[in-house]
Design an enzyme around this catalytic site. Structure first.
Site, mmCIF file in Angstrom:
data_model
loop_
_atom_site.group_PDB
_atom_site.id
_atom_site.type_symbol
_atom_site.label_atom_id
_atom_site.label_comp_id
_atom_site.label_asym_id
_atom_site.label_seq_id
_atom_site.Cartn_x
_atom_site.Cartn_y
_atom_site.Cartn_z
ATOM 1 N N GLU A 194 0.861 -1.185 0.144
ATOM 2 C CA GLU A 194 0.142 0.095 0.005
ATOM 3 C C GLU A 194 0.762 1.338 -0.170
ATOM 4 O O GLU A 194 1.511 1.677 0.954
ATOM 5 C CB GLU A 194 -0.966 -0.075 1.262
ATOM 6 C CG GLU A 194 -1.899 -1.139 1.362
ATOM 7 C CD GLU A 194 -3.135 -1.212 0.486
ATOM 8 O OE1 GLU A 194 -3.032 -0.291 -0.374
ATOM 9 O OE2 GLU A 194 -3.642 -2.249 0.485
ATOM 10 N N CYS B 183 -2.608 8.984 2.046
ATOM 11 C CA CYS B 183 -2.208 8.384 0.991
ATOM 12 C C CYS B 183 -3.163 8.793 0.210
ATOM 13 O O CYS B 183 -3.031 9.004 -1.450
ATOM 14 C CB CYS B 183 -2.272 7.058 1.115
ATOM 15 S SG CYS B 183 -3.564 6.096 1.732
HETATM 16 P P1 NAD Z 1 7.835 5.305 4.675
HETATM 17 O O1 NAD Z 1 8.191 4.768 3.330
HETATM 18 O O2 NAD Z 1 8.877 6.520 5.214
HETATM 19 O O3 NAD Z 1 7.849 4.421 5.903
HETATM 20 C C1 NAD Z 1 6.795 3.685 6.217
HETATM 21 C C2 NAD Z 1 7.359 2.130 6.744
HETATM 22 O O4 NAD Z 1 8.411 1.542 6.120
HETATM 23 C C3 NAD Z 1 8.073 2.516 8.096
HETATM 24 O O5 NAD Z 1 7.629 1.930 9.116
HETATM 25 C C4 NAD Z 1 9.528 2.475 7.819
HETATM 26 O O6 NAD Z 1 10.406 2.253 8.804
HETATM 27 C C5 NAD Z 1 9.406 1.296 6.953
HETATM 28 N N1 NAD Z 1 10.615 1.112 5.892
HETATM 29 C C6 NAD Z 1 11.124 2.117 5.324
HETATM 30 N N2 NAD Z 1 12.186 1.489 4.711
HETATM 31 C C7 NAD Z 1 12.132 0.332 4.842
HETATM 32 C C8 NAD Z 1 12.650 -0.820 4.222
HETATM 33 N N3 NAD Z 1 13.841 -0.623 3.359
HETATM 34 N N4 NAD Z 1 12.494 -2.139 4.588
HETATM 35 C C9 NAD Z 1 11.310 -2.342 5.203
HETATM 36 N N5 NAD Z 1 10.913 -1.281 5.841
HETATM 37 C C10 NAD Z 1 10.991 -0.204 5.547
HETATM 38 O O7 NAD Z 1 6.602 6.298 4.624
HETATM 39 P P2 NAD Z 1 5.687 7.243 5.754
HETATM 40 O O8 NAD Z 1 6.778 8.354 5.570
HETATM 41 O O9 NAD Z 1 5.932 6.882 7.229
HETATM 42 O O10 NAD Z 1 4.531 7.300 5.342
HETATM 43 C C11 NAD Z 1 4.081 8.242 4.081
HETATM 44 C C12 NAD Z 1 4.036 7.536 2.870
HETATM 45 O O11 NAD Z 1 3.325 6.319 2.992
HETATM 46 C C13 NAD Z 1 3.243 8.157 1.851
HETATM 47 O O12 NAD Z 1 3.893 7.901 0.623
HETATM 48 C C14 NAD Z 1 1.858 7.556 1.497
HETATM 49 O O13 NAD Z 1 1.348 7.836 0.415
HETATM 50 C C15 NAD Z 1 2.067 6.136 2.141
HETATM 51 N N6 NAD Z 1 0.887 5.608 2.371
HETATM 52 C C16 NAD Z 1 0.342 4.672 1.579
HETATM 53 C C17 NAD Z 1 -1.292 4.013 2.269
HETATM 54 C C18 NAD Z 1 -1.873 3.248 1.364
HETATM 55 O O14 NAD Z 1 -2.714 2.731 1.731
HETATM 56 N N7 NAD Z 1 -1.481 3.313 -0.036
HETATM 57 C C19 NAD Z 1 -1.589 4.395 3.374
HETATM 58 C C20 NAD Z 1 -0.506 5.407 4.390
HETATM 59 C C21 NAD Z 1 0.544 5.687 3.820
#
Ligand code: NAD
Length: 514
Positions: free
Chosen positions: A267, A301
Site C-alpha cells: 500500500e 495516501c
Molecule cells: P515511509 O516509506 O518512510 O515508511 C513506512 C514504513 O516503512 C515505516 O515503518 C518505515 O520504517 C518502513 N521502512 C522504510 N524503509 C524500509 C525498508 N527498506 N524495509 C522495510 N521497511 C522499511 O513512509 P511514511 O513517511 O511513514 O508514510 C508516508 C507514505 O506512506 C506516503 O507515501 C503515503 O502515500 C504512504 N501511505 C500509503 C498508504 C496506502 O494505503 N496506499 C497508506 C498510508 C500511507
C-alpha cells in the site's frame, strides 16, 4: 485564522503518559534512564516520551515466537479466533479517547480524524468477526465420476505488518483483524515516528487475548526503522509482508520478498486526482476538494493532489477553493476549531516548499497558501497554510507525490483530455469525478476511464469505508486490504480432489496402463 496558542510539550507528555497508562502499556517500557527511543510530537516538535526498545523483542525472536504460536492458532476454529477480535473491538471502543489522543499526539491529526481512525479500527474488527464465520471455500463439478473437487482456505503463517506514520493504528487494524481471524499471528513494525500508538494497541490486544483465553504474543511489536523492517522482509518464516508507506520503500521491499518467493500486500504512495466537469455541483466539488486536499494537512495516501477542471468552470473552482483554504483554522490540533494541524517534520515542509518552487519554475502560479505559520509559538513544529497552485501542464513535479498540503489545478477542454491527464502519473490509488452527467460518470468508471483502485463519483478521493477493498494500482503497489475478498490475501488456497469411486481415474481421460 490561526489558533494563537500551542499546548506545551510537558502537557502533551503528561497526556501521552495518561493515555498509555489507561491502555495498560507497561510503565517499564517507558522508563529509560540511559536513553531509549525518543518520541516527538509534531504539535511542538518536542519529545513526549522515550521507549526502551530493548524490552521489546528483536525481529528474529519475534518471528520465532510467532511461528510457535501459529501452530496453536491455526488449529483454533475460525469462529473462536473471531472472539479475540470481537473483544479487541470492545476494548478499542472503551479506549477510543485514549488511543485517539495518542494518534493526535504522534501524528498531529485533529481529534475528529483521530477518533475516526479508531472508529475505523472498530469497524474492521466488526467486519472480521463476521468473516470468521464466512471464510468460504467452494465446491466445483469434477470431470471424473465419483470425485469431489473443492477449494478451501487455510491459515498462511506469521504476517509482518509494516506501517506508515500517517495512519499509525488503522492500517495495523485493517491487517491484524483479518490476519487473526484467518489464523495468522502478526509481527508489527510501526513507523519509528509513532511507536506509542503501537504499544497502546498491542497492550489492548494482549488484554483481549487474556480475556478470551487466546495465546499470548499473537501480535508483537518490534521497534526500529528500515533495518528492522528489512529483517522481517528477509525472514523466510514470514510468508506475507504487508507494507504500507512510500513507493520508495515498496521498491526496496517488493524484490526482496519476491526473491524468497514470499507474498506482499503493498500500500504505497498516491497522487490522487479529481475531475470537475462543467455540469458538476460546484459548491459540492469545492467543499469535497477542500477536505480531501487540506484534511490531515495533506498527509493521507488518498489526499487530493491534482484537480483537473474544465476550462469553463476553472476560475470559479479556483476562487472557491482559495476562499475555503483561507478560512481553515491552522494550529494545535487539540485547540477547539482547528482543522489543519502540523506536518510530521521539517523534511515534509521542505518538500512542499520545493514542490511549489519547481511548479513556479515550470510556469505555474501560486494562487494562495504555502506560508509557514505559528513559527513563534512553536519554532520546532511545522504548520503550513494549504497551498493552491495552477499549472499550464502536468510537468514532472505534478506527477510526483508531494506528501503535504499542496493542491495543483490543471485545466482541460474535453473528457478524453481530462482522463488522459488523470491517468498520466505513475501512481494509481484514488480518484474522483464531479459531474451531474451520468454518461460522463459511467465513462470515468469504465475500462477506458480512471485507472485507480478507488474511483468515486461526486465524492472526494479520501475517506474510504472499510467494507470495500482498499488499495491502488501501478506504483501504489497493487495491494488490497479491508473489505470485499481482501481476506484471501492472508490465507493459503487449497484445492482438493476426493476420490470416492474406488478406482483410479485420471483427469483429461489420460490412460496409464492397468
Ligand atoms: P515511509 O516509506 O518512510 O515508511 C513506512 C514504513 O516503512 C515505516 O515503518 C518505515 O520504517 C518502513 N521502512 C522504510 N524503509 C524500509 C525498508 N527498506 N524495509 C522495510 N521497511 C522499511 O513512509 P511514511 O513517511 O511513514 O508514510 C508516508 C507514505 O506512506 C506516503 O507515501 C503515503 O502515500 C504512504 N501511505 C500509503 C498508504 C496506502 O494505503 N496506499 C497508506 C498510508 C500511507
Amino acid at each position: 485564522m490561526s489558533s494563537p496558542t500551542i499546548t506545551t510539550t510537558d502537557d502533551l507528555a503528561a497526556r501521552a503518559a495518561a493515555a498509555l497508562d489507561a491502555c495498560g502499556v507497561d510503565a517499564a517500557l517507558r522508563t529509560t534512564p540511559g536513553g531509549g527511543h525518543a518520541v516527538r510530537t509534531p504539535i511542538t516538535g518536542g519529545a513526549i516520551a522515550t521507549v526502551d526498545a530493548t524490552r521489546l523483542p528483536a525481529p528474529g525472536p519475534a518471528v520465532t515466537h510467532a511461528a510457535e504460536v501459529f501452530a496453536t492458532w491455526r488449529a483454533t476454529p475460525a469462529p473462536v479466533r473471531g472472539r479475540l477480535v470481537k473483544r479487541l473491538g470492545e476494548l478499542l471502543n472503551t479506549h477510543r479517547a485514549d488511543l485517539g489522543a495518542l494518534v493526535t499526539l504522534e501524528a498531529g491529526k485533529i481529534p475528529s480524524e483521530s477518533d475516526g481512525e479508531v472508529q475505523e479500527m472498530i469497524d474492521v474488527c466488526d467486519l472480521a468477526v463476521g468473516l470468521s464465520r464466512q471464510l468460504h471455500g467452494r465446491t466445483m463439478a469434477s470431470e471424473r465420476p465419483g470425485h469431489r473437487l473443492s477449494e478451501t482456505w487455510q491459515p498462511l503463517g506469521p504476517v509482518a505488518v509494516i506501517t506508515a506514520f500517517n495512519f499509525p493504528v488503522a492500517v495495523w487494524a485493517w491487517n491484524t483483524a483479518l490476519a487473526l481471524v484467518c489464523g495468522d499471528p502478526v509481527v508489527w513494525k510501526p513507523s519509528e515516528r509513532t511507536p506509542l500508538t503501537a504499544l497502546a494497541s498491542c497492550a489492548l490486544l494482549a488484554r483481549a487475548a487474556d480475556d478470551v483465553g487466546a495465546p499470548a504474543g499473537l501480535v508483537q511489536v518490534v521497534l526500529g526503522g528500515a533495518e528492522t523492517g528489512r529483517a522481517l522482509v528477509d525472514d523466510v518464516r514470514i510468508p506475507l509482508v504487508s507494507a504500507t508507506g512510500s513507493t520508495a520503500m515498496g521498491r526496496l521491499v517488493a524484490p526482496r520478498v519476491a526473491a524468497r518467493f514470499g507474498r506482499t500486500i503493498l500500500e504505497l504512495g498516491g497522487n490522487n486526482a479529481a475531475v470537475v466537469t462543467p455540469s458538476a455541483d460546484l459548491d459540492l466539488a469545492v467543499e469535497a476538494a477542500t477536505f480531501a486536499a487540506a484534511g490531515t494537512a495533506g498527509q493521507r495516501c488518498t489526499t487530493l493532489r491534482r484537480l483537473i477542471v474544465h476550462e469553463d468552470v476553472a476560475d470559479a473552482v479556483v476562487d472557491g477553493i482559495a476562499a475555503r483554504f483561507a478560512q481553515l483554522p491552522i494550529g494545535d490540533p487539540f485547540a477547539q476549531g482547528t482543522l489543519v494541524g502540523p506536518l510530521i517534520d521539517g523534511t515534509s515542509e521542505e518538500r512542499v516548499h520545493d514542490a511549489i518552487a519547481r511548479s513556479l519554475a515550470d510556469g505555474g502560479t501560486l494562487v494562495s497558501g504555502g506560508t509557514r505559520r505559528l513559527q513563534d509559538a512553536a519554532p520546532d513544529a511545522h504548520y503550513l497554510e494549504p497551498a493552491l497552485v495552477t499549472m499550464p501542464a502536468q510537468t514532472a513535479v505534478v506527477r510526483e507525490e508531494t506528501f503535504g498540503p499542496l493542491l495543483t489545478v490543471l485545466r482541460y477542454r474535453d473528457l478524453d483530455e481530462a482522463i488522459a491527464l488523470h491517468n498520466d502519473v505513475p501512481q494509481g490509488l484514488s480518484s474522483g469525478i464531479f459531474t451531474r452527467d451520468q454518461a460522463e460518470a459511467e465513462r470515468f468508471l469504465s475500462a477506458e476511464g480512471a485507472d485507480c483502485g478507488i474511483v468515486n463519483v461526486n465524492a472526494g478521493t479520501s475517506g474510504a469505508e472499510i467494507g470495500g477493498a482498499f488499495g491502488g494500482e501501478k506504483e501504489t503497489g497493487g495491494g488490497r486490504e479491508c473489505g470485499s475478498d481482501a481476506w484471501k490475501g492472508y490465507m493459503r488456497r487449497m484445492t482438493s480432489t476426493v476420490n470416492y469411486s474406488g478406482r483410479v481415474a485420471l483427469a483429461q481421460d489420460v490412460e496409464f496402463g492397468g
